[in-house]
Design a protein around this motif. Structure first.
Motif, PDB file in Angstrom:
ATOM      1  N   ASP A   7      43.236  37.639  13.851  1.00  0.00           N
ATOM      2  CA  ASP A   7      41.792  37.395  13.634  1.00  0.00           C
ATOM      3  C   ASP A   7      41.539  35.917  13.374  1.00  0.00           C
ATOM      4  OD1 ASP A   7      41.853  40.097  13.783  1.00  0.00           O
ATOM      5  OD2 ASP A   7      41.035  40.472  11.777  1.00  0.00           O
ATOM      6  N   PHE A  10      42.195  33.708  16.543  1.00  0.00           N
ATOM      7  CA  PHE A  10      41.149  33.905  17.554  1.00  0.00           C
ATOM      8  C   PHE A  10      39.818  33.289  17.110  1.00  0.00           C
ATOM      9  CE2 PHE A  10      42.240  37.105  20.986  1.00  0.00           C
ATOM     10  CZ  PHE A  10      43.590  36.900  20.897  1.00  0.00           C
ATOM     11  N   ILE A  13      39.924  29.469  17.323  1.00  0.00           N
ATOM     12  CA  ILE A  13      39.839  28.975  18.721  1.00  0.00           C
ATOM     13  C   ILE A  13      38.407  29.127  19.256  1.00  0.00           C
ATOM     14  CG2 ILE A  13      40.617  29.427  21.086  1.00  0.00           C
ATOM     15  CD1 ILE A  13      43.355  30.237  19.815  1.00  0.00           C
TER      16      ILE A  13
ATOM     17  N   GLU B 136      53.852  39.365  14.505  1.00  0.00           N
ATOM     18  CA  GLU B 136      52.677  38.638  14.993  1.00  0.00           C
ATOM     19  C   GLU B 136      52.799  37.134  14.748  1.00  0.00           C
ATOM     20  OE1 GLU B 136      49.634  42.299  13.967  1.00  0.00           O
ATOM     21  OE2 GLU B 136      49.268  40.292  13.140  1.00  0.00           O
ATOM     22  N   ASP B 137      53.296  36.824  13.579  1.00  0.00           N
ATOM     23  CA  ASP B 137      53.354  35.415  13.193  1.00  0.00           C
ATOM     24  C   ASP B 137      54.219  34.592  14.158  1.00  0.00           C
ATOM     25  OD1 ASP B 137      51.768  36.095  11.160  1.00  0.00           O
ATOM     26  OD2 ASP B 137      53.296  35.957   9.583  1.00  0.00           O
ATOM     27  N   LEU B 140      52.497  34.342  17.598  1.00  0.00           N
ATOM     28  CA  LEU B 140      51.364  33.397  17.633  1.00  0.00           C
ATOM     29  C   LEU B 140      51.827  31.948  17.516  1.00  0.00           C
ATOM     30  CD1 LEU B 140      48.852  35.430  15.451  1.00  0.00           C
ATOM     31  CD2 LEU B 140      48.566  34.853  17.859  1.00  0.00           C
ATOM     32  N   ASN B 141      52.915  31.781  16.779  1.00  0.00           N
ATOM     33  CA  ASN B 141      53.438  30.422  16.635  1.00  0.00           C
ATOM     34  C   ASN B 141      54.039  29.914  17.945  1.00  0.00           C
ATOM     35  OD1 ASN B 141      52.691  30.181  13.996  1.00  0.00           O
ATOM     36  ND2 ASN B 141      54.608  31.032  13.197  1.00  0.00           N
ATOM     37  N   LEU B 145      47.749  29.098  22.473  1.00  0.00           N
ATOM     38  CA  LEU B 145      46.538  29.787  22.949  1.00  0.00           C
ATOM     39  C   LEU B 145      45.388  28.799  23.132  1.00  0.00           C
ATOM     40  CD1 LEU B 145      46.623  32.950  20.661  1.00  0.00           C
ATOM     41  CD2 LEU B 145      47.065  32.881  23.114  1.00  0.00           C
ATOM     42  N   ASP B 146      44.607  29.047  24.162  1.00  0.00           N
ATOM     43  CA  ASP B 146      43.367  28.280  24.310  1.00  0.00           C
ATOM     44  C   ASP B 146      42.195  29.265  24.490  1.00  0.00           C
ATOM     45  OD1 ASP B 146      43.511  29.217  26.877  1.00  0.00           O
ATOM     46  OD2 ASP B 146      44.153  27.310  27.762  1.00  0.00           O
ATOM     47  N   VAL B 150      42.053  33.427  25.105  1.00  0.00           N
ATOM     48  CA  VAL B 150      41.422  34.263  24.064  1.00  0.00           C
ATOM     49  C   VAL B 150      40.326  35.140  24.651  1.00  0.00           C
ATOM     50  CG1 VAL B 150      39.939  34.176  21.999  1.00  0.00           C
ATOM     51  CG2 VAL B 150      41.999  32.768  22.117  1.00  0.00           C
ATOM     52  N   ILE B 153      41.725  37.825  27.024  1.00  0.00           N
ATOM     53  CA  ILE B 153      42.302  38.959  26.281  1.00  0.00           C
ATOM     54  C   ILE B 153      41.195  39.838  25.681  1.00  0.00           C
ATOM     55  CG2 ILE B 153      43.645  39.549  24.212  1.00  0.00           C
ATOM     56  CD1 ILE B 153      45.401  37.053  24.892  1.00  0.00           C
ATOM     57  N   ALA B 169      36.334  40.329  13.376  1.00  0.00           N
ATOM     58  CA  ALA B 169      37.149  39.098  13.337  1.00  0.00           C
ATOM     59  C   ALA B 169      36.341  37.839  13.632  1.00  0.00           C
ATOM     60  CB  ALA B 169      38.282  39.219  14.345  1.00  0.00           C
ATOM     61  N   LEU B 193      39.765  48.735  14.958  1.00  0.00           N
ATOM     62  CA  LEU B 193      40.184  47.348  14.738  1.00  0.00           C
ATOM     63  C   LEU B 193      41.712  47.236  14.807  1.00  0.00           C
ATOM     64  CD1 LEU B 193      39.460  44.413  13.886  1.00  0.00           C
ATOM     65  CD2 LEU B 193      39.753  45.154  11.519  1.00  0.00           C
ATOM     66  N   ARG B 197      43.829  45.182  17.616  1.00  0.00           N
ATOM     67  CA  ARG B 197      44.847  44.153  17.293  1.00  0.00           C
ATOM     68  C   ARG B 197      46.152  44.464  18.011  1.00  0.00           C
ATOM     69  NH1 ARG B 197      43.550  44.248  10.947  1.00  0.00           N
ATOM     70  NH2 ARG B 197      41.940  42.630  10.865  1.00  0.00           N
ATOM     71  N   ILE B 200      45.804  43.593  21.557  1.00  0.00           N
ATOM     72  CA  ILE B 200      45.834  42.134  21.729  1.00  0.00           C
ATOM     73  C   ILE B 200      47.272  41.614  21.662  1.00  0.00           C
ATOM     74  CG2 ILE B 200      45.188  39.930  20.604  1.00  0.00           C
ATOM     75  CD1 ILE B 200      42.527  41.356  19.823  1.00  0.00           C
ATOM     76  N   VAL B 201      48.017  42.113  20.700  1.00  0.00           N
ATOM     77  CA  VAL B 201      49.415  41.689  20.549  1.00  0.00           C
ATOM     78  C   VAL B 201      50.207  42.047  21.792  1.00  0.00           C
ATOM     79  CG1 VAL B 201      51.559  42.101  19.240  1.00  0.00           C
ATOM     80  CG2 VAL B 201      49.408  41.760  18.034  1.00  0.00           C
ATOM     81  N   LEU B 204      49.301  39.690  24.420  1.00  0.00           N
ATOM     82  CA  LEU B 204      49.903  38.376  24.137  1.00  0.00           C
ATOM     83  C   LEU B 204      51.384  38.389  24.530  1.00  0.00           C
ATOM     84  CD1 LEU B 204      48.316  37.475  20.668  1.00  0.00           C
ATOM     85  CD2 LEU B 204      47.959  36.257  22.807  1.00  0.00           C
TER      86      LEU B 204
END
Lengths: 205, 212
Positions: A7, A10, A13, B136-137, B140-141, B145-146, B150, B153, B169, B193, B197, B200-201, B204
């Motif tokens: 969250d 996103f 960004i 996730e961490d 995402l690291n 992402l741009d 985003v 997705i 979110a 939600l 998520r 989305i993961v 990703l």
């Protein structure tokens, strides 16, 4: 609140780049949307002005209606009182007529008297024929009236009604009997016999 | 009325104007008219104030609707509906601060967007996503992402997931608000939600695999 790494990432960004991403499409339709909104906007100046004009017209109309209503009400009241008055009078009149069947007196008052001598004709030495027309009178009927004129002097009883004409013969009192004076005459002479006798006579008559 | 005219002059030529409360001089050469002032003149019926409000918040509301509806033409219709409603009800709403007013406008845009979707098809809140344990961490690291990724997705998410995720979110509404907006229960909102998520993961992860 349930926070999450996805969250946050996103949101960051999007918040940082949001204005640029859909900008071209958004700007393309911006003017078109505004034009449609102007047409549909209930609070536009034109509508507000129209509403104000309508409100002002309504107030003026209400004011005029109030005045007219007041006048009509006043008129109605007056008519009502007059109607009541005449109704009462009519009732009274009817009552009187019923009680006194044979003794209804109608008094007619006429205004002012103007006697107009239309024609004057001398028919004899002593009398004048006059046509009299009653124009208007304040007196009641059956009134003795007197025509004041230097040439006539008379009293007459007539039914004087407005618009009525009649003829009178009046005595002219300025005429007096003619008194014959005695003539004084001297005559000379006599008859033929006397002339022949040369006896002349002097007589007095 | 004179005040409004002065303000309109200001809105046009960025000049100073006289307020009703007295001679209040605004040095507004490079300064925008405050939202409070704009609302005030909107309430007076000034067309220019409406224009100013539209100009200021058009893009914001456009993006809010766009994230829910995706289709540009649908967004146009919804924006018209939303601003019409905003202009119509601007006299009724109580101004507390800029944030509350902006939130009120956003809520109108969201409600109109949801109503628009419901008018076309019934929103479905699917439950078909299987939970996959992913770190996730670390994911995402690793990814850079741009905004394009985003939005790509988000736009690929099913309607129910996308709307709940966006509202929660991005727009910052809580589950209670979302449940009221979508006419669902809070638990449904929470599960939508969570599944959004997960989706989305997964995406990703796919993106990462494709990128590699």
């Amino acid at each position: 609140m349930d926070t999450n790494k996805i969250d946050e990432v996103f949101k960051n960004i999007i918040d940082n780049n949001n204005n640029e991403y859909y900008q071209s499409k958004a700007l393309d339709s911006k003017e078109r949307i505004w034009n449609k909104l102007k047409m549909a906007n209930p609070n536009s100046d034109r509508r507000a002005l129209l509403i104000k004009i309508l409100a002002a017209a309504s107030i003026i109309l209400l004011f005029i209606s109030s005045i007219l209503f007041y006048n009509l009400k006043h008129e109605y009241k007056r008519n009502q009182s007059l109607a009541n008055y005449y109704t009462t009078e009519l009732k009274n009149l009817n009552t009187n007529l019923i009680i006194q069947k044979d003794t209804v007196y109608i008094q007619k008052y006429l205004h002012d008297t103007i006697v107009k001598i239309e024609k004057r004709e001398k028919i004899k030495v002593e009398y004048l024929t006059q046509n009299i027309h009653i124009v208007d009178t304040v007196y009641k009927t059956d009134t003795v009236f007197k025509i004041i004129d230097k040439s006539v002097d008379f009293n007459i009883t007539k039914n004087i009604n407005e618009g009525k004409s009649f003829e009178i013969q009046s005595f002219e009192n300025t005429k007096r009997p003619v008194v014959k004076n005695k003539k004084f005459a001297l005559r000379f002479g006599g008859n033929n016999n006397d002339l022949e006798d040369t006896r002349l006579a002097f007589k007095h008559e | 009325m004179a005040e409004v005219q002065f303000c309109e002059t200001f809105l046009y030529c960025q000049a100073s104007f006289v307020s009703k409360s007295g001679f209040k001089r605004l040095n507004c050469k490079n300064q925008k008219l405050e939202l409070k002032e704009i609302i005030k003149y909107c309430r007076s019926g000034s067309q220019l104030a409406f224009n100013s409000l539209f100009d200021k918040y058009y893009q914001l509301l456009y993006h809010v609707s766009k994230r829910i509806l995706i289709n540009h033409h649908d967004v146009e219709d919804v924006i018209i509906q939303s601003f019409t409603k905003i202009f119509k009800n601007i006299n009724k709403v109580e101004y507390i601060n800029d944030q509350s007013f902006v939130k009120w406008m956003k809520t109108i845009a969201i409600n109109e967007s949801i109503r628009f979707i419901n008018s076309k098809k019934q929103l479905e809140f699917i439950e078909d996503v299987k939970a996959i344990e992913i770190d996730e961490d670390s994911l995402l690291n690793e990814l850079e992402l741009d905004i394009d990724i985003v939005y790509k997705i988000i736009n690929q998410l099913p309607d129910g997931y996308r709307i709940v995720f966006t509202l929660f979110a991005i727009e910052g509404f809580n589950h209670k608000d979302i449940s009221q907006m979508l006419n669902i229960t809070e638990s449904t909102s929470k599960s939508q939600l969570r599944k959004a998520r997960i989706r989305i993961v997964n995406q990703l992860k796919d993106f990462e695999n494709g990128h590699k």
